[in-house]
Scaffold this motif. Structure first.
Motif, PDB file in Angstrom:
ATOM      1  N   VAL A   1      -5.623   4.847 -45.478  1.00 50.37           N
ATOM      2  CA  VAL A   1      -5.874   3.409 -44.740  1.00 50.37           C
ATOM      3  C   VAL A   1      -5.957   3.785 -43.385  1.00 50.37           C
ATOM      4  O   VAL A   1      -5.478   4.267 -42.811  1.00 50.37           O
ATOM      5  CB  VAL A   1      -4.585   2.161 -45.510  1.00 50.37           C
ATOM      6  CG1 VAL A   1      -3.484   2.693 -44.518  1.00 50.37           C
ATOM      7  CG2 VAL A   1      -5.177   1.641 -44.810  1.00 50.37           C
ATOM      8  N   ASN A   2      -7.300   2.962 -42.922  1.00 48.10           N
ATOM      9  CA  ASN A   2      -6.986   2.613 -41.541  1.00 48.10           C
ATOM     10  C   ASN A   2      -6.336   1.099 -41.232  1.00 48.10           C
ATOM     11  O   ASN A   2      -6.398   0.588 -42.072  1.00 48.10           O
ATOM     12  CB  ASN A   2      -8.350   2.534 -41.081  1.00 48.10           C
ATOM     13  CG  ASN A   2      -8.917   4.110 -41.077  1.00 48.10           C
ATOM     14  OD1 ASN A   2      -8.746   4.778 -40.302  1.00 48.10           O
ATOM     15  ND2 ASN A   2      -9.889   3.468 -41.737  1.00 48.10           N
TER      16      ASN A   2
ATOM     17  N   SER B   1     -10.317  -1.897 -43.918  1.00 52.09           N
ATOM     18  CA  SER B   1      -9.839  -0.768 -44.642  1.00 52.09           C
ATOM     19  C   SER B   1      -8.908  -1.507 -45.606  1.00 52.09           C
ATOM     20  O   SER B   1      -8.188  -1.510 -46.500  1.00 52.09           O
ATOM     21  CB  SER B   1      -9.031  -0.119 -43.798  1.00 52.09           C
ATOM     22  OG  SER B   1      -9.759   0.811 -43.095  1.00 52.09           O
TER      23      SER B   1
ATOM     24  N   HIS C   1     -11.873  -2.614 -48.317  1.00 49.08           N
ATOM     25  CA  HIS C   1     -11.816  -1.096 -49.390  1.00 49.08           C
ATOM     26  C   HIS C   1     -10.860  -0.800 -50.364  1.00 49.08           C
ATOM     27  O   HIS C   1     -11.271  -0.124 -50.649  1.00 49.08           O
ATOM     28  CB  HIS C   1     -11.955  -0.616 -48.059  1.00 49.08           C
ATOM     29  CG  HIS C   1     -13.751  -0.453 -47.231  1.00 49.08           C
ATOM     30  ND1 HIS C   1     -13.764   0.160 -46.455  1.00 49.08           N
ATOM     31  CD2 HIS C   1     -13.978  -1.357 -47.714  1.00 49.08           C
ATOM     32  CE1 HIS C   1     -15.399   0.358 -45.366  1.00 49.08           C
ATOM     33  NE2 HIS C   1     -15.457  -0.656 -46.662  1.00 49.08           N
TER      34      HIS C   1
ATOM     35  N   GLU D   1      -7.851   0.644 -49.724  1.00 51.38           N
ATOM     36  CA  GLU D   1      -7.745   1.120 -49.158  1.00 51.38           C
ATOM     37  C   GLU D   1      -5.675   1.511 -49.099  1.00 51.38           C
ATOM     38  O   GLU D   1      -5.524   0.349 -49.264  1.00 51.38           O
ATOM     39  CB  GLU D   1      -7.910   2.234 -48.142  1.00 51.38           C
ATOM     40  CG  GLU D   1      -9.257   2.185 -47.979  1.00 51.38           C
ATOM     41  CD  GLU D   1      -9.453   3.394 -46.302  1.00 51.38           C
ATOM     42  OE1 GLU D   1      -8.702   3.677 -46.032  1.00 51.38           O
ATOM     43  OE2 GLU D   1     -10.889   2.902 -46.085  1.00 51.38           O
TER      44      GLU D   1
END
Length: 71
Positions: free
Chosen positions: A51-52, A57, A61, A63
């Motif tokens: 993860v960002n 993110s 996404h 993540e």
């Protein structure tokens, strides 16, 4: 190491001196590139994952990462 990623490794290093003066310990993986995001703080907590910390993110996404704490 610089052949594959060009200036990618040079840019973050431009802040190393400031960070070290501020008490940050920096560990760099020299054989290549690791895309995992890792953060450790105060020998108490850490995260590792893909993860960002941005909207894309976290919400688009899906993540994720693991939050580690305790002793």
């Amino acid at each position: 190491m610089y052949d594959d990623f060009g200036s990618f490794f040079l840019l973050p290093g431009s802040y190393y001196e400031q960070l070290v003066k501020g008490g940050v310990r920096i560990f760099q993986y020299d054989p290549g590139f690791v895309h995992a995001k890792v953060m450790a703080a105060d020998d108490e907590i850490a995260t590792v994952g893909t993860v960002n910390l941005d909207y894309r993110s976290l919400y688009l996404h899906f993540e994720n990462g693991a939050f580690l704490y305790g002793s």
